[in-house]
Design a protein around this motif. Structure first.
Motif, PDB file in Angstrom:
ATOM      1  N   LEU A 180      -9.225   8.220  -2.271  1.00 25.57           N
ATOM      2  CA  LEU A 180      -8.381   7.399  -1.931  1.00 25.57           C
ATOM      3  C   LEU A 180      -6.489   7.678  -2.617  1.00 25.57           C
ATOM      4  CD1 LEU A 180     -10.374   4.468   0.064  1.00 25.57           C
ATOM      5  CD2 LEU A 180      -9.542   6.320   0.647  1.00 25.57           C
ATOM      6  N   SER A 233       1.679   7.424   6.241  1.00 22.53           N
ATOM      7  CA  SER A 233       0.359   6.915   5.438  1.00 22.53           C
ATOM      8  C   SER A 233      -0.187   6.069   6.494  1.00 22.53           C
ATOM      9  CB  SER A 233       0.518   6.645   4.500  1.00 22.53           C
ATOM     10  OG  SER A 233       1.853   7.653   3.891  1.00 22.53           O
ATOM     11  N   ALA A 234       0.411   4.653   7.751  1.00 22.90           N
ATOM     12  CA  ALA A 234      -0.668   4.178   7.762  1.00 22.90           C
ATOM     13  C   ALA A 234      -1.170   4.431   9.038  1.00 22.90           C
ATOM     14  CB  ALA A 234       0.599   3.011   8.668  1.00 22.90           C
ATOM     15  N   VAL A 260      -4.480   2.277  -2.316  1.00 22.92           N
ATOM     16  CA  VAL A 260      -5.850   2.033  -1.201  1.00 22.92           C
ATOM     17  C   VAL A 260      -7.110   1.393  -1.632  1.00 22.92           C
ATOM     18  CG1 VAL A 260      -6.850   2.719   1.037  1.00 22.92           C
ATOM     19  CG2 VAL A 260      -4.302   3.599   0.932  1.00 22.92           C
ATOM     20  N   ARG A 261      -7.599   2.650  -2.911  1.00 17.42           N
ATOM     21  CA  ARG A 261      -8.445   1.710  -2.979  1.00 17.42           C
ATOM     22  C   ARG A 261      -8.798   0.795  -3.994  1.00 17.42           C
ATOM     23  NH1 ARG A 261     -13.666   4.285  -3.927  1.00 17.42           N
ATOM     24  NH2 ARG A 261     -12.187   6.497  -3.287  1.00 17.42           N
ATOM     25  N   LEU A 289       0.727  -1.085   0.017  1.00 18.39           N
ATOM     26  CA  LEU A 289       0.153  -0.404   0.122  1.00 18.39           C
ATOM     27  C   LEU A 289       0.849   1.421  -0.006  1.00 18.39           C
ATOM     28  CD1 LEU A 289      -3.023  -0.829   3.051  1.00 18.39           C
ATOM     29  CD2 LEU A 289      -3.508  -0.623   0.173  1.00 18.39           C
ATOM     30  N   ARG A 321      -2.570   7.285   9.116  1.00 16.60           N
ATOM     31  CA  ARG A 321      -3.988   8.679   8.647  1.00 16.60           C
ATOM     32  C   ARG A 321      -4.751   6.487   8.293  1.00 16.60           C
ATOM     33  NH1 ARG A 321      -0.099  11.194   6.796  1.00 16.60           N
ATOM     34  NH2 ARG A 321       0.028  10.456   4.218  1.00 16.60           N
ATOM     35  N   LEU A 322      -4.325   5.707   7.565  1.00 16.09           N
ATOM     36  CA  LEU A 322      -5.245   4.703   7.003  1.00 16.09           C
ATOM     37  C   LEU A 322      -6.229   3.881   8.308  1.00 16.09           C
ATOM     38  CD1 LEU A 322      -6.607   2.887   4.950  1.00 16.09           C
ATOM     39  CD2 LEU A 322      -4.666   1.532   5.809  1.00 16.09           C
TER      40      LEU A 322
END
Length: 184
Positions: free
Chosen positions: A84, A38-39, A88-89, A27, A41-42
């Motif tokens: 996204l 980044s993770a 991720v999408r 990802l 935020r996910l």
């Protein structure tokens, strides 16, 4: 611990636990510190949603389980107008194809254990706690195993694989798994 501190701790545990996870590296293929940001935020959205639903489970600073109640007809994939990152999408859309919308269930979005505590049974205990809740509510459970190492753990807890793994484009497999509720 304040609710804000609790969710921040949960996100930190998940970032540590998943930093070198194959799907997470797919990802967010950048350097580890960028992947961690980044993770984070996910994870923030899922942790907040689980906390709001009262289904976020933690064992101190060692482990966290992010359970999401999924009513009939609920979709995991956000609508197309929600922006996204491309990967991720792609992952969300591929996994959503296997995620049941015709039955209410509990969705284990993430189960993470601090790296120095992995293999000590903490994750299994946290999983068992969530499954007792699902059984008490008469609900099946769903998850996606991100590592072949974790598949047997989930199978020992009554999950079965939903067919072949989902293969991310030029990336690792992910195993959708389902567990029927135990009769009370």
């Amino acid at each position: 611990m304040t609710p804000i501190q609790r969710t921040q701790d949960a996100v930190r545990i998940l970032c540590d636990a998943f930093l070198e996870d194959a799907p997470m590296r797919w990802l967010f293929p950048g350097p580890p510190e960028q992947r961690r940001l980044s993770a984070g935020r996910l994870f923030e959205g899922a942790v907040a949603e689980s906390a709001a639903a009262g289904t976020l489970a933690m064992t101190g600073a060692d482990a966290v389980a992010v359970w999401l109640p999924m009513p009939v007809g609920a979709h995991v994939a956000p609508p197309p107008e929600v922006e996204l990152p491309e990967r991720v999408r792609i992952m969300v859309e591929l996994l959503a194809q296997r995620h049941s919308t015709d039955r209410a269930h509990l969705y284990l979005a993430f189960l993470g254990v601090a790296p120095e505590r992995q293999g000590a049974g903490i994750g299994g205990a946290l999983l068992a706690e969530g499954l007792r809740r699902a059984d008490a509510e008469g609900l099946p459970a769903y998850l996606e195993a991100s590592s072949p190492r974790n598949v047997p753990l989930y199978e020992r807890h009554g999950f079965h694989r939903l067919g072949e793994p989902v293969h991310l484009p030029d990336g690792p497999p992910v195993w959708p798994m389902w567990r029927e509720n135990k009769e009370n």
